[in-house]
Design a protein around this motif. Structure first.
Motif, short mmCIF file in Angstrom:
data_model
loop_
_atom_site.label_atom_id
_atom_site.label_comp_id
_atom_site.label_asym_id
_atom_site.label_seq_id
_atom_site.Cartn_x
_atom_site.Cartn_y
_atom_site.Cartn_z
N MET A 63 -25.57 33.66 33.41
CA MET A 63 -27.24 33.05 33.95
C MET A 63 -27.82 31.99 32.59
SD MET A 63 -30.98 34.25 35.29
CE MET A 63 -29.32 35.77 35.54
N PHE A 64 -27.70 30.89 32.68
CA PHE A 64 -28.01 29.70 32.00
C PHE A 64 -29.70 29.10 31.89
CE2 PHE A 64 -23.63 29.96 32.07
CZ PHE A 64 -23.15 29.67 30.89
N ALA A 65 -30.55 28.65 30.90
CA ALA A 65 -31.49 28.13 30.89
C ALA A 65 -30.72 26.64 30.32
CB ALA A 65 -32.11 28.52 29.26
N ASN A 66 -31.46 26.00 31.81
CA ASN A 66 -31.53 24.39 31.42
C ASN A 66 -32.51 23.74 30.57
OD1 ASN A 66 -28.84 23.97 33.10
ND2 ASN A 66 -30.94 24.42 34.26
N PHE A 67 -32.02 22.83 29.53
CA PHE A 67 -33.23 21.95 28.80
C PHE A 67 -33.07 21.05 29.34
CE2 PHE A 67 -32.65 26.59 26.69
CZ PHE A 67 -33.84 26.94 25.41
N ILE A 68 -34.16 20.43 28.56
CA ILE A 68 -35.07 19.21 28.29
C ILE A 68 -35.12 18.24 27.84
CG2 ILE A 68 -36.08 19.12 30.44
CD1 ILE A 68 -35.31 16.29 31.99
N HIS A 69 -35.14 17.27 27.29
CA HIS A 69 -35.72 16.33 26.33
C HIS A 69 -37.09 15.72 27.50
CE1 HIS A 69 -37.21 14.06 22.86
NE2 HIS A 69 -36.98 15.06 22.20
N PRO A 70 -37.95 15.79 27.31
CA PRO A 70 -39.07 14.80 27.91
C PRO A 70 -39.21 13.46 27.13
CG PRO A 70 -39.76 16.89 27.52
CD PRO A 70 -38.61 16.85 25.81
N VAL A 71 -38.95 12.59 26.92
CA VAL A 71 -39.13 11.80 26.23
C VAL A 71 -37.08 10.60 26.24
CG1 VAL A 71 -38.86 9.45 24.39
CG2 VAL A 71 -40.65 12.23 24.51
N THR A 72 -36.15 11.66 26.02
CA THR A 72 -34.87 11.18 25.97
C THR A 72 -34.05 11.40 27.22
OG1 THR A 72 -33.54 13.09 25.16
CG2 THR A 72 -34.68 10.85 24.06
N GLY A 73 -35.09 12.07 28.05
CA GLY A 73 -33.97 12.81 29.01
C GLY A 73 -32.61 13.52 28.65
N GLU A 74 -32.18 13.62 27.49
CA GLU A 74 -31.17 14.76 27.46
C GLU A 74 -31.22 16.16 27.78
OE1 GLU A 74 -28.03 15.24 22.90
OE2 GLU A 74 -30.54 13.71 23.16
N LYS A 75 -29.77 16.52 28.14
CA LYS A 75 -29.88 17.77 28.91
C LYS A 75 -28.91 18.98 27.96
CE LYS A 75 -31.52 17.11 33.48
NZ LYS A 75 -31.27 16.48 34.45
N ARG A 76 -29.20 20.12 28.05
CA ARG A 76 -28.50 21.15 26.90
C ARG A 76 -28.87 22.48 28.05
NH1 ARG A 76 -29.55 19.41 20.93
NH2 ARG A 76 -28.62 16.98 21.40
N GLN A 77 -27.38 22.93 27.88
CA GLN A 77 -27.65 24.07 28.48
C GLN A 77 -27.30 25.54 27.20
OE1 GLN A 77 -24.46 24.35 32.00
NE2 GLN A 77 -26.06 24.83 33.00
N VAL A 78 -28.10 26.83 27.56
CA VAL A 78 -28.58 27.64 26.64
C VAL A 78 -27.23 28.91 27.88
CG1 VAL A 78 -29.01 29.40 25.02
CG2 VAL A 78 -29.58 26.48 24.85
#
Length: 133
Positions: free
Chosen positions: A1-16
């Motif tokens: 199971m992964f948590a999806n991270f998003i940066h509110p300003v740049t819109g960049e996405k990452r998963q942890v």
């Protein structure tokens, strides 16, 4: 199971990944490459310095090898186990400090994040913020 991270300003996405960090356990001591991939440069540099010290000590005479190399090796093994259990949480905390927020609509993911990483509700992206993008 992964948590999806998003940066509110740049819109960049990452998963942890939520759970054990096998990547950091097996490859974390390999000159800190997983930390550089996760853009955690300070930890990557620390691991690189430890590896360089380890290599330098292995070339000196036997007295210094037994005095410093054995404790350093045990310390590195201990560090690997800390990274196994805490590596993904450290990564998630680093991303939150960089301004990322968790973007998961799944209640199960939210529950796992709260249990595993002990995060609160303020780390999640609000619905109105997601609709604006």
């Amino acid at each position: 199971m992964f948590a999806n991270f998003i940066h509110p300003v740049t819109g960049e996405k990452r998963q942890v990944k939520i759970g054990l960090s096998w990547t950091l356990f097996f490859f974390g001591e390999f000159f800190g490459i997983p930390f550089f991939i996760r853009k955690m440069y300070s930890l990557g540099i620390i691991i690189c310095v430890l590896n360089i010290v380890h290599i330098i000590i292995s070339f000196v005479d036997d007295y210094y090898q037994t005095k410093f190399l054995v404790p350093l090796s045990y310390g590195e093994i201990g560090l690997l186990f800390v990274l196994l259990f805490q590596g993904n949480k450290m990564t998630a905390q680093y991303y939150l400090k960089q301004g990322f927020r968790i973007e998961n609509d799944d209640e199960l993911v939210k529950k796992q994040v709260k249990i595993a990483w002990k995060f609160t509700d303020d780390v999640f992206v609000e619905n109105n913020l997601k609709e604006e993008k």
